[in-house]
Design an enzyme around this catalytic site. Structure first.
Site, mmCIF file in Angstrom:
data_model
loop_
_atom_site.group_PDB
_atom_site.id
_atom_site.type_symbol
_atom_site.label_atom_id
_atom_site.label_comp_id
_atom_site.label_asym_id
_atom_site.label_seq_id
_atom_site.Cartn_x
_atom_site.Cartn_y
_atom_site.Cartn_z
ATOM 1 N N ASP A 25 0.778 -1.259 0.146
ATOM 2 C CA ASP A 25 0.085 -0.031 -0.201
ATOM 3 C C ASP A 25 0.941 1.308 -0.199
ATOM 4 O O ASP A 25 1.692 1.380 -0.756
ATOM 5 C CB ASP A 25 -0.889 0.080 1.388
ATOM 6 C CG ASP A 25 -2.223 0.906 1.141
ATOM 7 O OD1 ASP A 25 -3.143 0.478 0.488
ATOM 8 O OD2 ASP A 25 -2.023 1.882 1.654
ATOM 9 N N TYR A 28 -3.934 10.800 1.014
ATOM 10 C CA TYR A 28 -4.436 10.625 -0.329
ATOM 11 C C TYR A 28 -4.526 11.910 -0.980
ATOM 12 O O TYR A 28 -4.107 12.101 -2.281
ATOM 13 C CB TYR A 28 -5.903 10.082 -0.230
ATOM 14 C CG TYR A 28 -5.796 8.627 -0.001
ATOM 15 C CD1 TYR A 28 -5.836 7.494 -1.008
ATOM 16 C CD2 TYR A 28 -5.555 8.189 1.338
ATOM 17 C CE1 TYR A 28 -5.681 6.329 -0.694
ATOM 18 C CE2 TYR A 28 -5.513 6.749 1.495
ATOM 19 C CZ TYR A 28 -5.495 5.684 0.535
ATOM 20 O OH TYR A 28 -5.626 4.581 0.920
ATOM 21 N N HIS A 80 -4.746 -7.833 0.141
ATOM 22 C CA HIS A 80 -3.905 -6.475 0.163
ATOM 23 C C HIS A 80 -3.005 -6.573 1.426
ATOM 24 O O HIS A 80 -1.991 -5.627 1.543
ATOM 25 C CB HIS A 80 -5.019 -5.507 0.245
ATOM 26 C CG HIS A 80 -4.488 -4.058 0.043
ATOM 27 N ND1 HIS A 80 -3.931 -3.456 -1.027
ATOM 28 C CD2 HIS A 80 -4.711 -2.948 1.035
ATOM 29 C CE1 HIS A 80 -3.256 -2.402 -0.761
ATOM 30 N NE2 HIS A 80 -3.719 -2.073 0.342
#
Length: 468
Positions: free
Chosen positions: A238, A388, A445
């Site tokens: 990630d 983000y 993930h």
């Protein structure tokens, strides 16, 4: 003219010719060394500097390393219970399972366990089983755990390893894999450092705009330097994958090996387009393996649609993170639903078809809620979502790191249930020295949290190749 030149050479005695040849060779070698050094320098991400604290920069930053302990209080727990007791639930649609998000009937069960059975004080003791520290870097208190092997036998090589988490995870993701890495096996043991990204967990959050993965990479380089490491391995998934990649671009001489379980492909280009057009029919022409074909296609019909289904959160957090974050920071139940839904569908997209989201198939509720509590007790959900905005909220292809190849030895663990499969041939456009690419048999993930043994074994075989 040619004959006159040759007559001149013939008139030289052999010893002078030998000296001339050596001089030419040395000169050519010097130019080659200069060219290679310049090339390496021109392909390095500038380290730069920064200051992210609330106050103005001080000329003498405190560089001391301080022990840290996770703590809680009865007041903190009672405030959590009060907010949980005031929660309102919306009845689910018939047969919707996890396709509309977190199923509210199962959410009631999770919240009931959280309120009546989950023991945060006990989990704080679990968190404190590894040594925690803080140190001030660029105006921020940086939190990390630092775990050394208890015993290193003679002949065993010990290497430092920096492991970086992502969103919505935390340093707690690595608690199951750390003992597997610090124990001596196959001639290697690792001294593990797991920091909290600034804005996450117990690290301070940046007070100024612009804190992206490049800034985090520089801070972690400073952290490792402060700990006395001149060379180390890195591992990440990630955001941790991008941060450690930036670290390898910034100071490649210090990153002995870069291991990722999520590969970032910065630019598609003609090569990727051709592989998508031809890969299903003539995979060998575009560098695809049979496993790549299985994981990538039918790309246009399924994978793009899957990405749209699972990327709504990204659009929110890359544009207006503070708006949604305000609600999550105020409601523990809302935060739990928002975070735990990712641990369902990002572990396996097929879990959308289950009313409990398959959460107890790979994790315990204690593990999942402890990760949520790290966000809740530190009020870090908003600052974590801002990461983000700082990264994806801009054109990532125009960032300086998008144009810089990675030459550090690189290992890739490709888990089958990852959000997006990146074939080795795609990653080679950016990572120029892939020494290990492994198709993992299962997992998604959150690799270190979900399949710690698989990830640890793959990392160890990668290190063996690098050390040779």
């Amino acid at each position: 003219m040619y004959s006159r030149i040759m007559d001149g050479f013939n008139s030289l005695d052999p010893s002078r010719l030998q000296m001339l040849a050596v001089s030419v060779a040395v000169g050519t070698g010097g130019l080659l060394v200069y060219f290679l050094a310049y090339r390496k320098k021109s392909h390095t991400l500038p380290m730069g500097d920064g200051w992210w604290g609330a106050s103005e920069r001080s000329f003498s930053e405190d560089e001391s390393i301080r022990s840290f302990e996770v703590k809680t209080s009865d007041e903190e727990i009672q405030d959590l219970y009060r907010r949980i007791d005031q929660s309102r639930f919306t009845p689910p649609l018939e047969d919707c399972k996890f396709n509309y998000g977190f199923h509210s009937n199962y959410l009631r069960k999770v919240v009931s366990y959280w309120r009546n059975e989950y023991d945060w004080k006990k989990q704080v003791k679990v968190l404190n089983k590894f040594p925690h520290f803080k140190t001030k870097i660029e105006g921020l208190d940086i939190h990390y755990i630092h775990v050394r092997p208890k015993y290193v036998p003679d002949g065993c090589v010990m290497r430092p390893l920096l492991m970086v988490h992502g969103w919505p995870g935390s340093f707690f993701e690595f608690y199951k894999i750390i003992p597997m890495l610090t124990e001596s096996s196959d001639g290697f043991a690792f001294e593990v450092i797991c920091p909290s990204i600034p804005g996450y967990g117990f690290s301070d959050h940046p007070r100024k705009k612009g804190f992206d993965s490049i800034q985090a990479a520089r801070i972690f380089h400073k952290l490792m330097e402060r700990l006395g490491f001149k060379e180390f391995y890195t591992q990440g998934g990630d955001w941790g994958s991008l941060i450690t990649t930036n670290m390898a671009q910034m100071k490649p001489e210090t990153v002995k090996g870069l291991h990722l379980n999520f590969g970032f492909v910065s630019k598609g280009g003609l090569k990727m387009l051709l592989s998508l057009l031809l890969g299903a029919y003539v995979p060998f022409l575009v560098g695809f393996t049979k496993e790549d074909v299985k994981r990538v296609f039918p790309y246009m019909q399924k994978n793009v649609y899957e990405m749209l289904l699972e990327s709504g959160y990204m659009h929110i957090q890359a544009t207006k993170p503070d708006t949604a974050g305000c609600a999550l920071n105020d409601s523990p139940v809302g935060m739990a639903a928002y975070i735990l839904e990712k641990f369902s569908t990002w572990t396996d997209k097929e879990f959308r078809e289950l009313e409990d989201g398959g959460l107890d198939r790979k994790y315990s509720l204690d593990e999942l809620l402890t990760n949520v509590m790290i966000y809740w007790t530190t009020s870090s959900i908003v600052s974590s979502m801002r990461f983000y905005k700082e990264n994806v909220g801009r054109n990532m292809e125009k960032r300086p790191d998008a144009r810089i190849p990675i030459y550090s030895p690189t290992g890739i663990s490709a888990f089958p249930n990852e959000l997006l499969h990146s074939p080795c041939v795609w990653l080679q456009q950016r990572y120029k020295n892939i020494v290990s690419y492994s198709y993992m048999p299962r997992g998604g993930h959150f690799a270190a949290f979900e399949e710690p043994k698989l990830l640890a074994d793959d990392f160890r075989q990668f290190v063996k190749k690098v050390e040779k």
